[in-house]
Design a protein around this motif. Sequence first.
Motif, short mmCIF file in Angstrom:
data_model
loop_
_atom_site.label_atom_id
_atom_site.label_comp_id
_atom_site.label_asym_id
_atom_site.label_seq_id
_atom_site.Cartn_x
_atom_site.Cartn_y
_atom_site.Cartn_z
N GLU A 1 -61.73 -25.62 -0.47
CA GLU A 1 -61.08 -26.21 0.70
C GLU A 1 -60.00 -27.22 0.33
OE1 GLU A 1 -64.28 -27.90 2.88
OE2 GLU A 1 -64.97 -25.98 3.71
N ALA A 2 -59.95 -27.64 -0.92
CA ALA A 2 -58.98 -28.66 -1.34
C ALA A 2 -57.59 -28.05 -1.49
CB ALA A 2 -59.42 -29.31 -2.64
N GLN A 3 -56.59 -28.85 -1.20
CA GLN A 3 -55.20 -28.43 -1.42
C GLN A 3 -54.66 -28.95 -2.74
OE1 GLN A 3 -54.38 -30.26 2.39
NE2 GLN A 3 -53.37 -28.39 3.06
N LEU A 4 -55.30 -30.00 -3.27
CA LEU A 4 -54.90 -30.57 -4.56
C LEU A 4 -56.14 -30.73 -5.43
CD1 LEU A 4 -52.91 -32.04 -6.50
CD2 LEU A 4 -53.44 -34.15 -5.25
N ILE A 5 -56.07 -30.23 -6.67
CA ILE A 5 -57.16 -30.37 -7.63
C ILE A 5 -56.66 -31.27 -8.76
CG2 ILE A 5 -58.80 -29.17 -9.11
CD1 ILE A 5 -59.02 -28.36 -6.22
N VAL A 6 -57.41 -32.34 -9.04
CA VAL A 6 -57.01 -33.30 -10.06
C VAL A 6 -58.15 -33.44 -11.08
CG1 VAL A 6 -56.11 -35.63 -10.50
CG2 VAL A 6 -55.77 -34.57 -8.27
N TRP B 1 -55.02 -42.41 2.94
CA TRP B 1 -55.70 -41.54 1.97
C TRP B 1 -56.10 -40.22 2.62
CZ3 TRP B 1 -56.14 -42.77 -3.09
CH2 TRP B 1 -56.00 -44.11 -3.47
N PRO B 2 -56.08 -39.13 1.84
CA PRO B 2 -56.64 -37.88 2.35
C PRO B 2 -58.16 -37.89 2.21
CG PRO B 2 -55.85 -37.58 0.12
CD PRO B 2 -55.51 -39.01 0.51
N ALA B 3 -58.81 -36.80 2.56
CA ALA B 3 -60.25 -36.66 2.32
C ALA B 3 -60.45 -36.31 0.85
CB ALA B 3 -60.82 -35.56 3.21
N ILE B 4 -61.19 -37.14 0.12
CA ILE B 4 -61.33 -37.00 -1.33
C ILE B 4 -62.78 -36.71 -1.68
CG2 ILE B 4 -60.98 -38.11 -3.58
CD1 ILE B 4 -58.98 -39.97 -2.18
N ARG C 1 -51.90 -40.41 -4.03
CA ARG C 1 -50.96 -41.03 -3.09
C ARG C 1 -49.58 -40.39 -3.14
NH1 ARG C 1 -52.19 -45.57 -0.40
NH2 ARG C 1 -50.52 -44.71 0.84
N GLU C 2 -49.26 -39.77 -4.28
CA GLU C 2 -47.97 -39.11 -4.42
C GLU C 2 -47.96 -37.70 -3.83
OE1 GLU C 2 -47.24 -39.30 -8.59
OE2 GLU C 2 -46.67 -41.42 -8.56
N HIS C 3 -49.08 -37.26 -3.29
CA HIS C 3 -49.17 -35.93 -2.67
C HIS C 3 -49.67 -36.06 -1.22
CE1 HIS C 3 -49.00 -34.76 -6.89
NE2 HIS C 3 -48.71 -33.54 -6.51
N PRO C 4 -48.91 -36.76 -0.37
CA PRO C 4 -49.38 -36.95 1.01
C PRO C 4 -49.48 -35.65 1.80
CG PRO C 4 -47.12 -37.66 0.78
CD PRO C 4 -47.59 -37.39 -0.60
N GLY C 5 -48.80 -34.59 1.32
CA GLY C 5 -48.90 -33.31 2.02
C GLY C 5 -50.24 -32.63 1.82
N CYS C 6 -51.02 -33.11 0.86
CA CYS C 6 -52.34 -32.52 0.60
C CYS C 6 -53.41 -33.34 1.33
CB CYS C 6 -52.62 -32.50 -0.91
SG CYS C 6 -51.45 -31.49 -1.84
N ARG C 7 -54.01 -32.75 2.35
CA ARG C 7 -54.93 -33.49 3.21
C ARG C 7 -56.35 -33.52 2.66
NH1 ARG C 7 -52.00 -30.09 6.02
NH2 ARG C 7 -53.72 -28.67 6.51
N ARG C 8 -56.66 -32.59 1.74
CA ARG C 8 -57.98 -32.56 1.11
C ARG C 8 -57.79 -32.47 -0.40
NH1 ARG C 8 -58.13 -29.42 5.44
NH2 ARG C 8 -57.71 -27.54 4.21
N VAL C 9 -58.45 -33.36 -1.11
CA VAL C 9 -58.28 -33.46 -2.56
C VAL C 9 -59.65 -33.38 -3.23
CG1 VAL C 9 -57.49 -34.90 -4.48
CG2 VAL C 9 -56.20 -34.86 -2.32
N ALA C 10 -59.73 -32.64 -4.32
CA ALA C 10 -60.95 -32.59 -5.14
C ALA C 10 -60.61 -33.10 -6.54
CB ALA C 10 -61.49 -31.17 -5.22
N VAL D 1 -41.96 -36.34 10.72
CA VAL D 1 -43.22 -35.87 11.31
C VAL D 1 -44.37 -36.49 10.53
CG1 VAL D 1 -42.24 -33.73 12.17
CG2 VAL D 1 -43.21 -33.80 9.88
N PRO D 2 -45.47 -36.86 11.21
CA PRO D 2 -46.62 -37.42 10.49
C PRO D 2 -47.33 -36.33 9.71
CG PRO D 2 -47.16 -37.10 12.79
CD PRO D 2 -45.69 -36.78 12.66
N GLU D 3 -48.05 -36.75 8.69
CA GLU D 3 -48.82 -35.81 7.89
C GLU D 3 -50.29 -36.04 8.16
OE1 GLU D 3 -47.59 -34.51 4.21
OE2 GLU D 3 -45.95 -35.92 4.05
N GLU D 4 -50.98 -35.04 8.65
CA GLU D 4 -52.40 -35.14 8.97
C GLU D 4 -53.20 -35.53 7.75
OE1 GLU D 4 -56.06 -32.23 10.34
OE2 GLU D 4 -53.99 -31.57 10.50
#
Length: 714
Positions: free
Chosen positions: A326-331, A300-303, A361-370, A253-256
């Motif tokens: 709103e982010a799913q991944l915090i770096v 790329w997700p929205a960064i 790039r290693e977290h394609p399941g996270c569509r929004r990143v901060a 399945v594609p990842e949004e």
Amino acid sequence: MCKLLLFAGTREGRELAEFCGSRGISAQVCVATEYGEQLLPKGQGLKISHQRLTKQEMEGLMEELQGPLVIDATHPYAAAVTENIQAACQKTGCQYLRLVREETAVRDEDVVWVDSTRSAVDYLEGQEGRILAVTGSKELAEYTRLTNYRERVFARVLSLASVAASCRELGFEGKNLICMQGPFSRELNAAMIRQLGTRFLVTKESGSTGGFLEKYQAARDTGSVLVVIGRPRREEGLSLSQCKEFLARRFCVPEEGGAEPGQSRDAAGGKSGAAGKEKAPVPGREKAVDLGEERPAAGWPAISLVGIGMGDSGTMTREAWQAIREAQLIVGAERMVKAVAFPDQERAFAYEPRKIARIIREHPGCRRVAVVLSGDVGFYSGARKLLEALPEDTRLICGISSPVYFCSRLKIAWEDVTMASLHGRAQNLIGKIRTHRKVFALVGTEGGVGELCQKLLDYGLSQVRVHVGQRLSYADEQISSGTPADFAGRLTDKLSVVLVENPQARQNPVTHGIPDEAFLREKVPMTKEEVRDISLSKLRLTRQAVIYDVGAGTGSVSIEMALQAEEGTVYAVEKKPEAVELLKKNKKKFAADNLEIIEGLAPEALRGLPAPSHVFVGGSSGNLRAILQLALNKNPRVRIVVNAIALETVAEAVVCLKELPVTDTDIVQVSVARARKLGSYQMMMGQNPVYVLSCSGAGDQEPENTKKDGGESP
């Protein structure tokens, strides 16, 4: 038939169920309570049940579903349930994946670690003070062993009628029973501790998504003792984002907003059968993708690069808070990520641009990143280099910078403050303080403030006013003011800033031209003022120049160059010990902190120095050609000026200009006569003529150690 059997008793399990529903992955989702079922999304190909299953019932369900993929997203403390799921998978041959909740690192000195609720109660029995227990209703029976437990213990549990009833049976009711549904913020935890007047907070080490960080922070904010029941065992498995990526690959399945299945390089796998067996490789992950110098055009997700202020979440702007929420991944650096991340978010600790890009790039399941950055994204920030590694549509969100915050605390206007940073870089801060009324600097080391103040004393700047800020915006923030003597040699927190006020600041002349009489001279030869003026004009210095002064003598040329190239460095090379001592005295007199004195003979003394942008030769001791050749080797485009008095030196210099790879050559003879008073008359007295030879390297390559600006380190 469902392709996936998901045991979801946690926030991560619910999010994984939502992911499956939104991607059309049919799944059977099992939770242990009716309340847990109410929290899950309805429809979207999900079948949900809330019955507690025995190991045999689990085996029957797996056989009924004809060998589904099994994901165990139960609570870390539900060890018995996990053992049953693993055993059922082994019996039926189903592939097993464990979703592991991230643990949160804390300082051991801040907590009391115990291995069970019973051990926690044993510890508390020997202590005095009220207790806030947030370990769950199933653990409350242990607390009844405490003396006066009905008065001492305040229990926070889920807001379910059945839970409240069981708590009342144990004697927990009224003000001592708090029924609430989390997650709980740091501020709410702290407010509850203060309201109840509790001294101890007892919790399980439930990871970031279990709100452990917020409890830990609240305990530190209120001075409470945090009693932590460690996890019963250490588990192996996949994080939430890795599980999402695995499912995307498994079910194609594609990842949004993310990569198509097969594009990521992250390594993960599933256990076949019981825990402890070798992980099976995940299709498409056998080879790692090397990003190299090219940035992928898509996937790329929205960064967002987010300036979070000083570090405490209270100094974030509303826009920054919303982007993080709103982010799913915090770096970002660990300190900053832990300060602002919410319990339900993936976290990754890094500050190097290429590593951050790789993590995203290693977290394609996270569509929004901060990506979180301290202070403001435009003030000594890593944002500039990050933008080179991230896509063009990366968003920048400004924050409150430390000078703005610090000046507001001091009630000082900041529009005329000169900014600097000693964090991972060298700067001529003494030069800035000598010539500016207000100078702000990031420090970055424990000894930075003390060393700076000792230098201020050494250079005769004892009259300045020093303001030091430590751990700005945090609960233990410290702001103090005084003289350099008050702070000399003192250690401060690494998260320190300094503002120095110098009411007696004096600006450097916009041109060179210090009178000869201003220099300490003694019996050491000195390049005269008029010759210095012409020579320095021929050098064409820049503010960030790296300069060799060979045969520096008294240092008159070195000092003039250091004051002009305030943001650069001058290396004054001198072989005579008496001249070296005089150089040190003039350096101190003019507060030329960017002047480095090198005792030795050129060219040998030059070999270990950085590549020069400019070279002035006032004395070569017969080694002119070797000196020029070394400079050209270090920087083929170096700017060179040579002063010569002896005709032999002039002849050697002319040959060098002809034979070495230089261009823009120029030879000037300077004859200066100065008036000298004899009785009532002024007589012009001639000085020795000086030849000023200048040129530029004709090479087209960069210096061997080209300076590159860097962002601030966390």
